[in-house]
Design a protein around this motif. Structure first.
Motif, PDB file in Angstrom:
ATOM      1  N   ARG A 116       0.722  -0.961  -0.130  1.00 47.56           N
ATOM      2  CA  ARG A 116       0.018  -0.316  -0.165  1.00 47.56           C
ATOM      3  C   ARG A 116       0.927   1.213  -0.227  1.00 47.56           C
ATOM      4  O   ARG A 116       1.757   1.666   0.405  1.00 47.56           O
ATOM      5  CB  ARG A 116      -0.929   0.809   1.458  1.00 47.56           C
ATOM      6  N   GLY A 117       0.626   2.498  -0.719  1.00 43.91           N
ATOM      7  CA  GLY A 117       1.216   3.307  -0.846  1.00 43.91           C
ATOM      8  C   GLY A 117       1.015   4.586   0.543  1.00 43.91           C
ATOM      9  O   GLY A 117       0.359   3.973   1.555  1.00 43.91           O
ATOM     10  N   VAL A 118       2.390   5.432   1.013  1.00 45.43           N
ATOM     11  CA  VAL A 118       2.540   5.533   2.155  1.00 45.43           C
ATOM     12  C   VAL A 118       2.654   7.092   2.016  1.00 45.43           C
ATOM     13  O   VAL A 118       3.474   7.301   0.821  1.00 45.43           O
ATOM     14  CB  VAL A 118       3.271   4.829   3.100  1.00 45.43           C
ATOM     15  N   THR A 119       2.379   8.211   2.638  1.00 52.38           N
ATOM     16  CA  THR A 119       2.645   9.202   2.291  1.00 52.38           C
ATOM     17  C   THR A 119       3.192  10.322   3.630  1.00 52.38           C
ATOM     18  O   THR A 119       2.331   9.117   4.299  1.00 52.38           O
ATOM     19  CB  THR A 119       1.299  10.549   1.390  1.00 52.38           C
ATOM     20  N   SER A 120       4.098  10.854   3.897  1.00 51.12           N
ATOM     21  CA  SER A 120       4.538  11.683   4.574  1.00 51.12           C
ATOM     22  C   SER A 120       4.419  12.805   4.791  1.00 51.12           C
ATOM     23  O   SER A 120       4.651  13.603   3.407  1.00 51.12           O
ATOM     24  CB  SER A 120       6.369  11.351   4.461  1.00 51.12           C
ATOM     25  N   LEU A 149       3.012   9.737   8.630  1.00 50.12           N
ATOM     26  CA  LEU A 149       2.935   8.835   7.777  1.00 50.12           C
ATOM     27  C   LEU A 149       1.632   8.814   7.481  1.00 50.12           C
ATOM     28  O   LEU A 149       0.576   8.396   8.450  1.00 50.12           O
ATOM     29  CB  LEU A 149       3.300   7.787   7.770  1.00 50.12           C
ATOM     30  N   LEU A 150       1.165   8.909   6.446  1.00 52.62           N
ATOM     31  CA  LEU A 150      -0.755   8.522   6.306  1.00 52.62           C
ATOM     32  C   LEU A 150      -0.684   7.419   4.530  1.00 52.62           C
ATOM     33  O   LEU A 150      -0.342   7.064   3.945  1.00 52.62           O
ATOM     34  CB  LEU A 150      -1.158   9.657   5.864  1.00 52.62           C
ATOM     35  N   CYS A 151      -1.562   6.088   5.348  1.00 57.11           N
ATOM     36  CA  CYS A 151      -2.036   5.267   4.265  1.00 57.11           C
ATOM     37  C   CYS A 151      -3.010   4.591   4.355  1.00 57.11           C
ATOM     38  O   CYS A 151      -3.489   5.005   5.892  1.00 57.11           O
ATOM     39  CB  CYS A 151      -1.061   4.174   4.665  1.00 57.11           C
ATOM     40  N   VAL A 152      -3.621   4.244   3.693  1.00 53.04           N
ATOM     41  CA  VAL A 152      -5.244   3.713   3.570  1.00 53.04           C
ATOM     42  C   VAL A 152      -4.882   2.504   3.042  1.00 53.04           C
ATOM     43  O   VAL A 152      -4.121   1.697   2.399  1.00 53.04           O
ATOM     44  CB  VAL A 152      -6.239   4.278   2.274  1.00 53.04           C
TER      45      VAL A 152
END
Length: 284
Positions: free
Chosen positions: A223-227, A242-245
């Motif tokens: 899954r993709g992760v955004t910092s 970190l934000l991930c769905v």
């Protein structure tokens, strides 16, 4: 050690409930609910004309999973398969060990009710441990590597729909209709066990080990992760959030990765609705 034992108990209990549903309800009632087990029920009925009793469901389940696991090894890697192999072995063993009930008076509604509850409870326990039983779950995950514009859930739905349709052709529409009801009920029971109604979960992670955690989530959970840059109001220190769905079943894996890298991390898990983008619902 204790965590591994708890996962093991959940897997054993979950696969036992799932096998009970197949041997005590779905197989004697000729209800095809999708998945490898449902297809195995079809194979048993078809081969019964050539072989007394037909090929046992447990044997077909094992034989069909072998090529799926071999394919998965080359596409997903060995570490990914460790989350499914143990559960699949337990499931196959219980299918073999438990007797197949002989039902004289067939009540399809009660069969769908009991079978749906048992299957949903079993799947919920297995997914809560961060595992799956392989079969069409694993197959859809593999096919997703080649069909990126379709989500894993969509591929799984198509595979199971075809199997249920074949069941309707072999056993008739009433049996298939109640099988669909059982699938619907099992999904609701599974959701309740996994604590929540939504399919996706939004995860916020605040940790000094954000780089390593993010890399492992992308590598192992796929899954993709955004910092996201942030600042602590109390410490006045710069932080990376970190934000991930992820899908609900993947929450255990994500939390496990965080725990392994930083037990002092701050984690928030929220329901996420109307998630659109790569890997989830496509934008219209």
């Amino acid at each position: 050690m204790q965590e591994a034992m708890e996962k093991g108990v959940k897997i054993v209990a979950g696969t036992f409930l799932m096998a009970t549903a197949v041997n005590f309800v779905f197989e004697p009632m000729n209800m095809v609910i999708g998945g490898v087990a449902g297809f195995s029920i079809l194979i048993k009925d078809i081969t019964s004309a050539y072989y007394q009793g037909g090929i046992p469901v447990w044997l077909t389940n094992v034989l069909l999973n072998i090529p799926i696991f071999c394919w998965g090894y080359f596409v997903k890697g060995r570490k990914f398969l460790t989350y499914t192999l143990f559960a699949n072995i337990c499931y196959s063993f219980f299918l073999f060990a438990l007797p197949v009930m002989s039902i004289s008076q067939k009540d399809y509604f009660l069969a769908a009710l009991y079978g749906g509850v048992l299957t949903g409870a079993g799947l919920g326990l297995v997914f809560a441990a961060g595992y799956s039983t392989g079969g069409t779950d694993l197959l859809s995950s593999i096919l997703h590597e080649y069909i990126r514009n379709c989500s894993v859930a969509s591929i799984l739905f198509c595979i199971d729909a075809v199997i249920i349709l074949l069941g309707a052709l072999v056993f008739g529409i009433p049996s298939a209709a109640y099988a669909i009801f059982a699938v619907f009920l099992s999904s609701k029971i599974m959701d309740s066990i996994l604590s929540g109604r939504k399919t996706e979960k939004q995860v916020w992670i605040i940790s000094e080990a954000y780089q390593k955690i993010g890399e492992e989530i992308m590598e192992h959970v796929k899954r993709g992760v955004t910092s996201v840059p942030g600042k602590g109001m109390y410490s006045n220190d710069d932080k990376n959030i970190l934000l991930c769905v992820v899908e609900k079943r993947q929450i255990v894996s994500v939390v496990g990765i965080v725990r392994q890298n930083d037990k002092a991390a701050f984690v928030i898990v929220q329901d996420a609705t109307e998630v659109m983008g790569e890997g989830f619902q496509k934008m219209e």
